[in-house]
Design a protein around this motif. Structure first.
Motif, mmCIF file in Angstrom:
data_model
loop_
_atom_site.group_PDB
_atom_site.id
_atom_site.type_symbol
_atom_site.label_atom_id
_atom_site.label_comp_id
_atom_site.label_asym_id
_atom_site.label_seq_id
_atom_site.Cartn_x
_atom_site.Cartn_y
_atom_site.Cartn_z
ATOM 1 N N TYR A 184 16.926 -1.459 7.660
ATOM 2 C CA TYR A 184 15.564 -1.604 7.138
ATOM 3 C C TYR A 184 15.277 -3.070 6.838
ATOM 4 O O TYR A 184 16.181 -3.828 6.473
ATOM 5 N N THR A 185 14.009 -3.436 6.944
ATOM 6 C CA THR A 185 13.569 -4.687 6.358
ATOM 7 C C THR A 185 13.226 -4.419 4.894
ATOM 8 O O THR A 185 13.293 -3.283 4.418
ATOM 9 N N TRP A 186 12.852 -5.461 4.165
ATOM 10 C CA TRP A 186 12.788 -5.412 2.706
ATOM 11 C C TRP A 186 11.996 -4.231 2.139
ATOM 12 O O TRP A 186 12.524 -3.405 1.405
ATOM 13 N N GLU A 187 10.724 -4.153 2.460
ATOM 14 C CA GLU A 187 9.874 -3.138 1.833
ATOM 15 C C GLU A 187 10.337 -1.726 2.194
ATOM 16 O O GLU A 187 10.368 -0.830 1.346
ATOM 17 N N ALA A 188 10.730 -1.543 3.455
ATOM 18 C CA ALA A 188 11.225 -0.230 3.874
ATOM 19 C C ALA A 188 12.541 0.106 3.182
ATOM 20 O O ALA A 188 12.818 1.266 2.865
ATOM 21 N N ALA A 189 13.349 -0.897 2.912
ATOM 22 C CA ALA A 189 14.626 -0.673 2.223
ATOM 23 C C ALA A 189 14.391 -0.222 0.786
ATOM 24 O O ALA A 189 15.074 0.668 0.277
ATOM 25 N N VAL A 190 13.425 -0.841 0.123
ATOM 26 C CA VAL A 190 13.089 -0.436 -1.250
ATOM 27 C C VAL A 190 12.681 1.037 -1.265
ATOM 28 O O VAL A 190 13.151 1.826 -2.095
ATOM 29 N N THR A 191 11.807 1.418 -0.351
ATOM 30 C CA THR A 191 11.369 2.815 -0.251
ATOM 31 C C THR A 191 12.546 3.737 0.044
ATOM 32 O O THR A 191 12.663 4.832 -0.538
ATOM 33 N N ALA A 192 13.443 3.300 0.934
ATOM 34 C CA ALA A 192 14.583 4.127 1.321
ATOM 35 C C ALA A 192 15.511 4.387 0.142
ATOM 36 O O ALA A 192 16.074 5.486 0.018
ATOM 37 N N VAL A 193 15.698 3.404 -0.732
ATOM 38 C CA VAL A 193 16.565 3.611 -1.898
ATOM 39 C C VAL A 193 15.983 4.690 -2.801
ATOM 40 O O VAL A 193 16.703 5.583 -3.272
ATOM 41 N N PHE A 194 14.677 4.637 -3.059
ATOM 42 C CA PHE A 194 14.027 5.681 -3.857
ATOM 43 C C PHE A 194 14.222 7.051 -3.201
ATOM 44 O O PHE A 194 14.563 8.037 -3.865
ATOM 45 N N THR A 195 14.011 7.089 -1.892
ATOM 46 C CA THR A 195 14.127 8.360 -1.171
ATOM 47 C C THR A 195 15.538 8.911 -1.258
ATOM 48 O O THR A 195 15.753 10.103 -1.545
ATOM 49 N N GLU A 196 16.529 8.074 -1.023
ATOM 50 C CA GLU A 196 17.919 8.511 -1.045
ATOM 51 C C GLU A 196 18.345 8.940 -2.451
ATOM 52 O O GLU A 196 19.186 9.828 -2.613
ATOM 53 N N ALA A 197 17.766 8.327 -3.466
ATOM 54 C CA ALA A 197 18.096 8.681 -4.845
ATOM 55 C C ALA A 197 17.356 9.919 -5.310
ATOM 56 O O ALA A 197 17.650 10.476 -6.376
ATOM 57 N N GLY A 198 16.373 10.366 -4.508
ATOM 58 C CA GLY A 198 15.575 11.534 -4.896
ATOM 59 C C GLY A 198 14.631 11.273 -6.036
ATOM 60 O O GLY A 198 14.294 12.157 -6.819
ATOM 61 N N VAL A 199 14.175 10.015 -6.115
ATOM 62 C CA VAL A 199 13.260 9.611 -7.195
ATOM 63 C C VAL A 199 11.912 9.243 -6.581
ATOM 64 O O VAL A 199 11.855 8.425 -5.643
ATOM 65 N N PRO A 200 10.809 9.861 -7.047
ATOM 66 C CA PRO A 200 9.474 9.499 -6.515
ATOM 67 C C PRO A 200 9.205 8.020 -6.736
ATOM 68 O O PRO A 200 9.492 7.480 -7.812
ATOM 69 N N MET A 201 8.652 7.395 -5.748
ATOM 70 C CA MET A 201 8.354 5.973 -5.847
ATOM 71 C C MET A 201 6.925 5.792 -6.356
ATOM 72 O O MET A 201 5.977 6.218 -5.714
ATOM 73 N N PRO A 202 6.768 5.165 -7.524
ATOM 74 C CA PRO A 202 5.420 4.985 -8.084
ATOM 75 C C PRO A 202 4.611 3.984 -7.268
ATOM 76 O O PRO A 202 5.164 3.104 -6.614
ATOM 77 N N ASP A 203 3.303 4.132 -7.328
ATOM 78 C CA ASP A 203 2.432 3.165 -6.692
ATOM 79 C C ASP A 203 2.502 1.861 -7.454
ATOM 80 O O ASP A 203 2.658 1.827 -8.681
ATOM 81 N N ARG A 204 2.371 0.766 -6.717
ATOM 82 C CA ARG A 204 2.301 -0.535 -7.383
ATOM 83 C C ARG A 204 0.962 -0.671 -8.092
ATOM 84 O O ARG A 204 -0.059 -0.214 -7.587
ATOM 85 N N PRO A 205 0.960 -1.304 -9.288
ATOM 86 C CA PRO A 205 -0.328 -1.539 -9.958
ATOM 87 C C PRO A 205 -1.252 -2.361 -9.084
ATOM 88 O O PRO A 205 -0.806 -3.276 -8.399
ATOM 89 N N SER A 206 -2.520 -1.991 -9.073
ATOM 90 C CA SER A 206 -3.480 -2.749 -8.229
ATOM 91 C C SER A 206 -3.876 -4.027 -8.952
ATOM 92 O O SER A 206 -3.702 -4.166 -10.146
#
Length: 206
Positions: A184-206
């Protein structure tokens, strides 16, 4: 000049002193170049080659090898070429002074980059709300090479494995890292860690 001539000409006691001085000078130069060195046996052990000493040191990519240091004056050792018979020996390889320092220092810089990459990702994950205890994150040295190290990221009952390169990673960079063995590249890797941990990834504050 033959391989043993420098040692014969100065005597065993003087050669031993030279070898210890060489090791101290080498350790100082490595440390100055960012390579942490720990001498286990500061006096050294008699080497199989006349006038040399063997030292146990910790340095990048050491794997428990000993460093054989010739007992000749430091300026002579520093100026020796690969064709000379009185170079440093590390494992099964022979090194000139500069080649050894350059290789160890390059590996040390790579390690610093890997650790910085891990710190950067851990900080990003925690900033995004992942329940990750940074104190429990650590490298798996059995899953490491000269250029990559895999870290264990304990998250609750799960452990996510992330492999970091010795090249900088981060937002906007093309350099890849691996999550659970997938690239993965950076942003996809961050998402993948959340997914693998089974933790919903919150939206970034706008």
């Amino acid at each position: 000049m033959t391989h043993n001539e420098p040692h014969r000409s100065i005597g065993k006691a003087t050669a031993t002193d030279h070898a210890r001085q060489n090791m101290r000078a080498l350790a100082a130069e490595l440390t100055a170049r960012g390579c942490e060195v720990l001498l286990f046996n500061k006096d050294g052990r008699a080497g199989s080659e006349e006038g040399s000493l063997e030292f146990d040191i910790e340095a990048p990519d050491s794997y428990g090898d000993t460093l054989v240091v010739p007992g000749i004056p430091t300026p002579t050792l520093k100026s020796a070429t690969a064709a000379d018979g009185w170079n440093l020996r590390w494992g099964r390889k022979s090194y000139t002074w500069s080649a050894f320092v350059d290789e160890r220092s390059s590996l040390a810089q790579g390690l610093h980059t890997i650790h910085s990459n891990a710190d950067l990702l851990v900080a990003e994950l925690r900033e995004r709300g992942l329940p990750l205890n940074a104190d429990e994150v650590g490298p798996d040295w059995d899953a490491a090479s000269d250029t990559w190290i895999t870290y264990d990221l304990p998250i609750g009952d799960e452990v996510v494995y992330v492999s970091f390169p010795d090249q900088p990673i981060g937002p906007g960079l093309d350099q890849v890292l691996y999550v659970q063995g997938e690239e993965y590249t950076w942003e996809a890797a961050v998402t993948a860690v959340f997914t693998e941990a089974g933790v919903p990834m919150p939206d970034r504050p706008s």
